[in-house]
Design an enzyme around this catalytic site. Structure first.
Site, short mmCIF file in Angstrom:
data_model
loop_
_atom_site.label_atom_id
_atom_site.label_comp_id
_atom_site.label_asym_id
_atom_site.label_seq_id
_atom_site.Cartn_x
_atom_site.Cartn_y
_atom_site.Cartn_z
N LYS A 52 0.84 -1.20 0.00
CA LYS A 52 0.00 0.00 0.00
C LYS A 52 0.88 1.25 0.00
CE LYS A 52 -3.91 -2.28 2.18
NZ LYS A 52 -4.61 -2.70 3.39
N GLN A 96 -4.97 -1.41 9.61
CA GLN A 96 -4.86 -2.72 8.97
C GLN A 96 -5.48 -3.81 9.86
OE1 GLN A 96 -3.57 -3.37 5.81
NE2 GLN A 96 -4.31 -5.44 6.16
N ASP A 119 -11.37 2.87 4.03
CA ASP A 119 -11.80 1.48 3.89
C ASP A 119 -13.32 1.38 3.70
OD1 ASP A 119 -9.91 -0.49 3.77
OD2 ASP A 119 -9.58 -0.59 5.94
#
Ligand code: NAP
Length: 281
Positions: A52, A96, A119
């Site tokens: 990422k 995460q 997200d």
């Protein structure tokens, strides 16, 4: 059969985003920023976060990774999120997953300012998506959606079957297809006759976690099939779709690896840019 090349689609999206970030920099004299919080040292999470960060740098985003040991207290993480919520240089925050057991995932998700929730997991974004309003959309289904639209720009009236009803994949995927006026069936482990449901579909999205669950004789001729699954087997990584069989009947199919995976990360960058743009209005 069209092999949907996720690596190529992701590279194209990154290129578009790179240009957009350069234009935003000229216009606002600043660039979107993505901050990732990584807790613990689980190898897959470390790899995801490294990828990422690399992709974010490639398109010109400001990116930062904040690391904590897996013994970190929940409150330390929540306080850091609140600090990032107030930091104008941070457009997107991602924690995460999975988290260590002593940290409440839902509390973490709900502490992130919804306007920085890249997200798309915050209940406000989930609600906005299901109401058809502007929202951050979870990256994996967003990537699937963009790949489907490339193959078939007009989805109106198509019959779609989503296999799996997770908050991460199946449910947001359903909302995206519904927004495109598909007739959507969402299936799960209690669905009575999954094969019969799939055989009706013009579009199948499989997000289950069972290797090669969707067989060739479950798929209507010329259907578009998107395979979200990533399953480690003794024969290597396989998806939730029996690739060899399904490739003989489908109009288009994503491979595993090299399909949905690369698009997921590119969509995270897209979400970061979108959050930045909304914050400038
Ligand atoms: P999940 O949370 O475990 O959800 C799996 C879903 O599949 C559940 O809704 C479950 O039904 C359903 N299911 C289980 N057995 C079934 C069966 N026999 N028939 C029909 N449905 C069944 O999984 P997830 O997080 O959505 O992930 C799914 C897969 O995608 C995994 O392989 C994961 O590794 C992969 N993944 C890939 C990416 C990517 O970037 N490519 C990203 C995320 C996840 P119930 O609700 O009834 O239990």
């Amino acid at each position: 059969m069209i092999l949907i090349d996720g690596k190529k689609a992701a590279a194209e999206l990154r290129e578009q985003l790179k240009q957009e970030v350069a234009e935003l920099k000229t216009k606002y004299n600043k660039v979107p920023g993505l901050t990732v919080i990584l807790i613990g040292d689980m190898a897959p999470s470390q790899i995801y976060v490294r990828n990422k960060e690399k992709s974010a740098n490639e398109v010109g985003l400001k990116s930062e990774v904040i690391k904590y040991p897996d013994t970190v207290e929940e409150n330390t993480v929540l306080e850091k999120i609140k600090e990032l919520n107030n930091d104008e240089t941070v457009s997107g925050i991602l924690v995460q997953l999975p988290l260590p057991k002593h940290i409440d995932k839902q509390k973490v998700i709900e502490t992130i300012n919804p306007s920085k929730d890249v997200d798309g997991f915050h209940p406000m974004n989930v609600g906005n998506l299901s109401s058809g309003y502007e929202s951050s959309v979870p990256c994996t289904p967003l990537g699937c959606y963009l790949m489907i639209k490339k193959i078939e720009p007009n989805l109106s009236g198509k019959k779609a079957v989503v296999v799996g009803r997770s908050n991460l994949n199946g449910k947001p995927m359903t909302q995206l297809l519904l927004k495109e006026n598909c007739t959507v069936t969402i299936t799960h482990s209690r669905t009575k006759d999954l094969k019969a449901e799939c055989l009706e579909a013009d579009i199948i999205v499989a997000a289950v976690g069972i290797p090669e669950l969707v067989k060739g004789d479950w798929v209507k001729k010329d259907a578009i099939v998107i395979d979200v699954g990533i399953n480690k087997t003794e024969n290597g990584l396989v998806g939730d779709v029996a690739f060899d069989e399904v490739s003989k009947v489908a109009k288009a199919l994503t491979p595993v690896p090299g399909g949905v995976g690369p698009m997921t990360i590119a969509c995270l960058l897209k979400n970061t840019v979108e959050c930045f743009k909304r914050s400038q209005i």
